[in-house]
Design a protein around this motif. Structure first.
Motif, PDB file in Angstrom:
ATOM      1  N   VAL A   1       0.821  -1.210   0.000  1.00 46.10           N
ATOM      2  CA  VAL A   1       0.000   0.000   0.000  1.00 46.10           C
ATOM      3  C   VAL A   1       0.857   1.264   0.000  1.00 46.10           C
ATOM      4  O   VAL A   1       0.838   2.069  -0.939  1.00 46.10           O
ATOM      5  N   CYS A   2       1.635   1.414   1.062  1.00 47.38           N
ATOM      6  CA  CYS A   2       2.220   2.730   1.353  1.00 47.38           C
ATOM      7  C   CYS A   2       3.348   3.195   0.428  1.00 47.38           C
ATOM      8  O   CYS A   2       3.417   4.386   0.123  1.00 47.38           O
TER       9      CYS A   2
ATOM     10  N   VAL B   1       5.088   7.351  -3.433  1.00 50.52           N
ATOM     11  CA  VAL B   1       6.037   8.164  -2.665  1.00 50.52           C
ATOM     12  C   VAL B   1       7.355   8.193  -3.434  1.00 50.52           C
ATOM     13  O   VAL B   1       8.031   7.173  -3.572  1.00 50.52           O
TER      14      VAL B   1
ATOM     15  N   ILE C   1      -3.254   0.500  -6.920  1.00 43.04           N
ATOM     16  CA  ILE C   1      -2.386   1.679  -7.077  1.00 43.04           C
ATOM     17  C   ILE C   1      -0.920   1.303  -7.222  1.00 43.04           C
ATOM     18  O   ILE C   1      -0.205   1.858  -8.061  1.00 43.04           O
TER      19      ILE C   1
ATOM     20  N   ILE D   1      -0.465   0.178 -10.716  1.00 39.12           N
ATOM     21  CA  ILE D   1      -0.484   1.298 -11.667  1.00 39.12           C
ATOM     22  C   ILE D   1       0.876   1.989 -11.698  1.00 39.12           C
ATOM     23  O   ILE D   1       1.352   2.401 -12.747  1.00 39.12           O
ATOM     24  N   ASP D   2       1.521   2.085 -10.535  1.00 46.26           N
ATOM     25  CA  ASP D   2       2.775   2.831 -10.428  1.00 46.26           C
ATOM     26  C   ASP D   2       4.010   2.044 -10.847  1.00 46.26           C
ATOM     27  O   ASP D   2       5.120   2.563 -10.761  1.00 46.26           O
TER      28      ASP D   2
ATOM     29  N   GLN E   1      -3.511  -5.970 -17.082  1.00 41.34           N
ATOM     30  CA  GLN E   1      -3.687  -5.281 -18.369  1.00 41.34           C
ATOM     31  C   GLN E   1      -4.695  -4.141 -18.284  1.00 41.34           C
ATOM     32  O   GLN E   1      -4.514  -3.095 -18.892  1.00 41.34           O
ATOM     33  N   LYS E   2      -5.746  -4.357 -17.498  1.00 38.47           N
ATOM     34  CA  LYS E   2      -6.800  -3.344 -17.411  1.00 38.47           C
ATOM     35  C   LYS E   2      -6.342  -2.088 -16.677  1.00 38.47           C
ATOM     36  O   LYS E   2      -6.846  -1.002 -16.922  1.00 38.47           O
ATOM     37  N   ILE E   3      -5.413  -2.250 -15.722  1.00 41.97           N
ATOM     38  CA  ILE E   3      -5.022  -1.071 -14.926  1.00 41.97           C
ATOM     39  C   ILE E   3      -3.636  -0.534 -15.288  1.00 41.97           C
ATOM     40  O   ILE E   3      -3.318   0.607 -14.988  1.00 41.97           O
ATOM     41  N   ASN E   4      -2.803  -1.360 -15.909  1.00 40.74           N
ATOM     42  CA  ASN E   4      -1.474  -0.884 -16.317  1.00 40.74           C
ATOM     43  C   ASN E   4      -1.011  -1.729 -17.491  1.00 40.74           C
ATOM     44  O   ASN E   4      -0.399  -2.776 -17.313  1.00 40.74           O
ATOM     45  N   ASN E   5      -1.307  -1.236 -18.684  1.00 41.18           N
ATOM     46  CA  ASN E   5      -0.940  -2.034 -19.857  1.00 41.18           C
ATOM     47  C   ASN E   5       0.447  -1.698 -20.374  1.00 41.18           C
ATOM     48  O   ASN E   5       0.856  -2.179 -21.425  1.00 41.18           O
ATOM     49  N   LYS E   6       1.187  -0.867 -19.631  1.00 42.94           N
ATOM     50  CA  LYS E   6       2.529  -0.502 -20.083  1.00 42.94           C
ATOM     51  C   LYS E   6       3.615  -1.256 -19.321  1.00 42.94           C
ATOM     52  O   LYS E   6       4.777  -1.249 -19.724  1.00 42.94           O
TER      53      LYS E   6
END
Lengths: 248, 117
Positions: free
Chosen positions: A141-142, A146, A171, A174-175, A202-207
């Motif tokens: 999470v954290c 950051v 998240i 995604i990062d 794939q749906k949240i970070n396809n890169k």
């Protein structure tokens, strides 16, 4: 003199009382951290050092990833900053295989911040190093979001944690620029639904670039090592942005 | 929960510094914007704000108004901007392209300080 009662105390007339003003600020709450992170990133790039932030749950295999990478990159070219609440267990583990390691104990802190990293860098020698690997505090999470001066984020996500993690903790996914599925040899034993997992990522970070590794298979780390070597060369040669944009 | 402690302290430091700079003695309200991709919980920030602001006389009675901001993506194919909400699917909702960039949602900003001076 007070216009209201003539008392000389400077009371404001009713019409001037409680005038509400709004002052525009527009400043980021994280700007102190982000400014230090920017300095770290810039300074490391000047020294041709590629800095990677390794995130993942406790026990996901972050230290094992570093051990695996060291079999395909020269340990003398690696420097590691280890983040844990307590202990120097991982520092001892990495120093046994000749990787220079600096331990940060955050005690109750749930993630590393840029001031901690700056302090660590000031205390370690980075001569002739090509990579600074920062193993963040085990936490899904954290650490996400950051900035600690890294040029790339790697997420280590093990099959034993289950295939629902991209949905539950989006998240950090995604990062991430690279997602390493660890403990891949245990996939069947723990009924890891790889198709579901990859579909959700794939749906949240396809890169993000995906890799699969197993501590029992040293060769599985080779592709990750080759990729980060390539990304370092690319970053030092061409990058205009601090964070990388990886090929899909 | 610990996650928000440090960032709330940073918010308070920033606001106290701005109050000093702008000669604000009694801020009435702090207006902040919190992006949905920060991972910070509005409720936890509010909890820590209530706790930490008690130590700061200048913030006695000052309300913290956190406004949540949805993340947005911009499509590199059709150029449309779309709001992304949970579960954060980053495909363009107009043309379905996967070639998108996140353009907002990572910010945590102090926008304004309202005061009665």
């Amino acid at each position: 003199m007070c216009e209201e009662c003539g008392c000389g105390h400077g009371h404001e007339p009713d019409s001037k009382k409680n005038i509400q003003k709004s002052i525009s600020i527009n400043r980021s709450v994280t700007e102190t951290n982000d400014n230090i992170a920017h300095q770290i990133s810039h300074s490391l790039k000047e020294k041709s050092i590629f800095c990677i932030n390794i995130m993942g749950s406790p026990g996901s295999g972050k230290t094992t990833l570093i051990e695996g990478l060291s079999q395909h990159l020269s340990p003398s070219e690696l420097s590691v900053i280890q983040g844990d609440l307590e202990s120097d267990i991982d520092k001892v583990r990495l120093e046994k295989i000749c990787i220079s390691t600096y331990q940060i104990n955050t005690h109750s802190g749930c993630h590393l911040n840029s001031a901690m990293i700056k302090d660590a860098i000031d205390n370690i020698g980075l001569d002739r190093k090509k990579f600074l690997l920062i193993e963040n505090v085990g936490n899904l999470v954290c650490p996400a979001g950051v900035d600690i001066g890294q040029h790339m984020n790697i997420l280590v996500s093990s099959t034993t944690e289950g295939s629902d993690k991209p949905k539950k903790y989006p998240i950090v996914f995604i990062d991430s620029d690279i997602i390493v599925i660890s403990k891949y040899d245990l996939k069947s034993a723990v009924s890891f639904d790889e198709k579901q997992y990859l579909g959700d990522v794939q749906k949240i970070n396809n890169k993000a670039k995906m890799f699969k590794v197993s501590s029992k298979d040293s060769a599985s780390f080779m592709e990750v090592a080759k990729f980060i070597e390539h990304m370092r060369d690319h970053f030092l040669g061409n990058a205009h942005h601090r964070h990388l944009h990886l090929p899909i | 929960m610990m996650h928000e402690l440090a960032v709330t302290q940073s918010l308070i430091d920033l606001v106290v510094g701005e109050c000093k700079k702008n000669n604000i003695n009694h801020p009435k309200k702090i207006i902040a914007e919190l992006g949905s991709l920060t991972g910070y919980s509005k409720e936890s920030i509010q909890f820590y704000y209530d706790l930490l602001s008690k130590e700061m006389p200048v913030l006695a009675g000052t309300e913290l108004d956190i406004r949540e901001i949805s993340a947005e993506i911009s499509c590199n194919s059709c150029k449309k901007k779309s709001v992304i909400t949970e579960p954060y699917i980053v495909f363009c909702d107009k043309c379905g392209s996967r070639d998108t960039e996140i353009i907002s949602g990572r910010e945590f900003i102090v926008k304004e300080i309202e005061t009665k001076n």
